[in-house]
Design a protein around this motif. Structure first.
Motif, PDB file in Angstrom:
ATOM      1  N   PRO A  16      -8.391 -35.642  44.693  1.00  0.00           N
ATOM      2  CA  PRO A  16      -7.049 -35.639  44.103  1.00  0.00           C
ATOM      3  C   PRO A  16      -6.125 -34.568  44.684  1.00  0.00           C
ATOM      4  O   PRO A  16      -6.539 -33.459  45.000  1.00  0.00           O
ATOM      5  N   VAL A  17      -4.860 -34.951  44.812  1.00  0.00           N
ATOM      6  CA  VAL A  17      -3.802 -34.020  45.219  1.00  0.00           C
ATOM      7  C   VAL A  17      -3.343 -33.266  43.981  1.00  0.00           C
ATOM      8  O   VAL A  17      -2.972 -33.868  42.976  1.00  0.00           O
ATOM      9  N   ARG A  18      -3.367 -31.943  44.036  1.00  0.00           N
ATOM     10  CA  ARG A  18      -2.944 -31.114  42.902  1.00  0.00           C
ATOM     11  C   ARG A  18      -1.456 -30.792  42.957  1.00  0.00           C
ATOM     12  O   ARG A  18      -0.799 -30.668  41.932  1.00  0.00           O
ATOM     13  N   ASN A  19      -0.935 -30.608  44.156  1.00  0.00           N
ATOM     14  CA  ASN A  19       0.501 -30.348  44.305  1.00  0.00           C
ATOM     15  C   ASN A  19       0.935 -30.749  45.707  1.00  0.00           C
ATOM     16  O   ASN A  19       0.095 -30.971  46.591  1.00  0.00           O
ATOM     17  N   THR A  20       2.229 -30.851  45.912  1.00  0.00           N
ATOM     18  CA  THR A  20       2.755 -31.278  47.204  1.00  0.00           C
ATOM     19  C   THR A  20       3.802 -30.294  47.722  1.00  0.00           C
ATOM     20  O   THR A  20       4.450 -29.588  46.951  1.00  0.00           O
ATOM     21  N   GLN A  21       3.928 -30.265  49.036  1.00  0.00           N
ATOM     22  CA  GLN A  21       4.981 -29.518  49.716  1.00  0.00           C
ATOM     23  C   GLN A  21       5.685 -30.481  50.662  1.00  0.00           C
ATOM     24  O   GLN A  21       5.029 -31.302  51.313  1.00  0.00           O
ATOM     25  N   ASP A  22       6.983 -30.372  50.767  1.00  0.00           N
ATOM     26  CA  ASP A  22       7.744 -31.296  51.598  1.00  0.00           C
ATOM     27  C   ASP A  22       8.628 -30.524  52.566  1.00  0.00           C
ATOM     28  O   ASP A  22       9.545 -29.806  52.147  1.00  0.00           O
ATOM     29  N   PHE A  23       8.341 -30.674  53.855  1.00  0.00           N
ATOM     30  CA  PHE A  23       9.149 -30.033  54.890  1.00  0.00           C
ATOM     31  C   PHE A  23      10.083 -31.018  55.586  1.00  0.00           C
ATOM     32  O   PHE A  23      10.735 -30.661  56.560  1.00  0.00           O
ATOM     33  N   VAL A  54       5.596 -42.301  56.520  1.00  0.00           N
ATOM     34  CA  VAL A  54       5.367 -41.382  55.405  1.00  0.00           C
ATOM     35  C   VAL A  54       5.342 -42.149  54.086  1.00  0.00           C
ATOM     36  O   VAL A  54       6.362 -42.685  53.639  1.00  0.00           O
ATOM     37  N   ARG A  55       4.170 -42.200  53.475  1.00  0.00           N
ATOM     38  CA  ARG A  55       3.967 -42.922  52.219  1.00  0.00           C
ATOM     39  C   ARG A  55       3.177 -42.007  51.279  1.00  0.00           C
ATOM     40  O   ARG A  55       1.977 -42.186  51.069  1.00  0.00           O
ATOM     41  N   VAL A  56       3.854 -41.023  50.740  1.00  0.00           N
ATOM     42  CA  VAL A  56       3.189 -39.969  49.973  1.00  0.00           C
ATOM     43  C   VAL A  56       2.518 -40.515  48.717  1.00  0.00           C
ATOM     44  O   VAL A  56       1.361 -40.204  48.433  1.00  0.00           O
ATOM     45  N   ASP A  57       3.234 -41.324  47.947  1.00  0.00           N
ATOM     46  CA  ASP A  57       2.680 -41.825  46.687  1.00  0.00           C
ATOM     47  C   ASP A  57       1.452 -42.696  46.923  1.00  0.00           C
ATOM     48  O   ASP A  57       0.436 -42.566  46.225  1.00  0.00           O
ATOM     49  N   LEU A  87      -0.561 -42.669  49.517  1.00  0.00           N
ATOM     50  CA  LEU A  87      -1.662 -41.846  49.998  1.00  0.00           C
ATOM     51  C   LEU A  87      -2.268 -41.033  48.858  1.00  0.00           C
ATOM     52  O   LEU A  87      -3.501 -40.933  48.739  1.00  0.00           O
ATOM     53  N   SER A  88      -1.439 -40.458  48.010  1.00  0.00           N
ATOM     54  CA  SER A  88      -1.939 -39.667  46.886  1.00  0.00           C
ATOM     55  C   SER A  88      -2.792 -40.522  45.949  1.00  0.00           C
ATOM     56  O   SER A  88      -3.840 -40.075  45.471  1.00  0.00           O
ATOM     57  N   ASP A  89      -2.353 -41.755  45.702  1.00  0.00           N
ATOM     58  CA  ASP A  89      -3.128 -42.659  44.849  1.00  0.00           C
ATOM     59  C   ASP A  89      -4.485 -42.955  45.472  1.00  0.00           C
ATOM     60  O   ASP A  89      -5.509 -42.958  44.776  1.00  0.00           O
ATOM     61  N   LEU A  90      -4.491 -43.203  46.773  1.00  0.00           N
ATOM     62  CA  LEU A  90      -5.749 -43.505  47.458  1.00  0.00           C
ATOM     63  C   LEU A  90      -6.688 -42.307  47.437  1.00  0.00           C
ATOM     64  O   LEU A  90      -7.900 -42.451  47.203  1.00  0.00           O
ATOM     65  N   LEU A  91      -6.154 -41.118  47.676  1.00  0.00           N
ATOM     66  CA  LEU A  91      -6.991 -39.914  47.661  1.00  0.00           C
ATOM     67  C   LEU A  91      -7.573 -39.679  46.271  1.00  0.00           C
ATOM     68  O   LEU A  91      -8.743 -39.297  46.135  1.00  0.00           O
ATOM     69  N   ALA A  92      -6.787 -39.935  45.229  1.00  0.00           N
ATOM     70  CA  ALA A  92      -7.292 -39.787  43.859  1.00  0.00           C
ATOM     71  C   ALA A  92      -8.429 -40.772  43.596  1.00  0.00           C
ATOM     72  O   ALA A  92      -9.452 -40.414  42.995  1.00  0.00           O
TER      73      ALA A  92
END
Length: 321
Positions: free
Chosen positions: A132-139, A117-120, A122-127
């Motif tokens: 772009p990621v607009r918001n996140t949810q964490d379960f 799990v590497r959220v930051d 992945l979000s940078d790459l998607l941007a």
């Protein structure tokens, strides 16, 4: 409507993604932790160099093949950390995305998989890829309770019908499943499974796949009273194609319908799955898209997951600069 092939599509299919994230199998090896409940894993006698060469060749050929059909592939490369991630090639188990711009992360059962799990990053790459990621949810807070939900590995989504099909198991806890379904407003169709060995199916996506107008399912491993409900629910809107347990073992259920940037439909699968399907089943599937078989024999044999597991759908809207 035909789109200029040089222009990225801003149109999102309700069911199918036209973009996927794939992770190169740089640290790939037999994962002893996941083997505890994944009967699809088999060790091969290869040197580390031979193994890496084989799986990277399989991965790169698949990336090139998808791109050649107009499907956008985002390669999520990463710098290895202190914790090895032998199953990083299967990214669909730790996150998913939604058309509204949400990236959701999920609790995975094995410790060495949680390191994926590497959220930051992945979000940078998607941007950078204009998704772009607009918001996140964490379960992942459910890990504290020892409860797991391995994203689209355990949840097969019917986005048109707003349903989640889920085989309950160690990796698919009912409480987490219901919590996630409530968040996105989907109905849950949950069921038990039993293989010939007596074990449960470890991931729903090895036994079934839902496309825009079809569903492939190994329904014979579902107890009869639940099987009828699942069959009836699928048949309301899908052409149901049943596969045998033996075919499931060749990953005939681990397939995924995708669309190109021009809106053409494809069904990605492994060569093993393609070879195990009957002529009638292939004909039924071809009515829903061009079949794209990829030889990932080494990955699916050692990893116990196949083509669908290697594809994390990106439903985030394309937002050009």
């Amino acid at each position: 409507m035909q789109l200029n092939p040089r222009v990225k599509s801003t149109i999102l299919s309700q069911q199918n993604a036209n973009c996927v994230v794939m992770v190169p199998p740089k640290e790939f090896q037999f994962n002893q932790e996941t083997a505890a409940d994944n009967e699809f894993q088999t060790s091969l006698q290869l040197t580390p160099a031979e193994l890496t060469q084989r799986v990277m060749d399989e991965f790169n050929t698949m990336v090139e093949g998808l791109r050649s059909q107009g499907i956008d592939v985002i390669e999520f490369d990463y710098h290895p950390g202190a914790s090895k991630t032998p199953d990083a090639v299967f990214p669909n188990n730790w996150f998913n995305t939604q058309p509204g711009g949400t990236l959701t992360t999920f609790p995975m059962a094995c410790c060495n998989r949680q390191a994926e799990v590497r959220v930051d990053a992945l979000s940078d790459l998607l941007a950078k890829s204009n998704r772009p990621v607009r918001n996140t949810q964490d379960f992942t807070q459910w890990l504290e309770k020892g409860k797991y939900l391995e994203s689209t590995g355990v949840m097969v989504m019917d986005h048109i019908g707003k349903r989640i099909y889920a085989a309950l198991s160690l990796r698919c806890d009912r409480a987490v499943l219901d919590a996630y379904a409530t968040t996105i407003g989907y109905e849950v169709v949950a069921f038990a499974t039993k293989l010939s060995s007596g074990a449960s199916v470890y991931h729903t996506n090895v036994m079934m796949s839902v496309g825009e107008g079809f569903a492939v399912i190994c329904d014979e491993v579902i107890p009869e009273f639940e099987r009828r409900l699942v069959q009836k629910t699928l048949a309301k809107t899908k052409q149901v194609i049943s596969i045998t347990e033996a075919q499931m073992g060749q990953f005939c259920g681990n397939i995924l319908q995708l669309e190109s940037q021009q809106g053409d439909k494809f069904i990605a699968m492994s060569q093993s799955a393609f070879d195990a399907l009957t002529p009638v089943q292939k004909s039924q599937l071809k009515a829903h898209g061009k079949l794209l078989p990829f030889d990932v024999t080494t990955i699916e044999t050692i990893g116990g997951g196949s083509v669908r597991c290697m594809l994390a759908e990106v439903f985030l809207p394309y937002s050009p600069d």
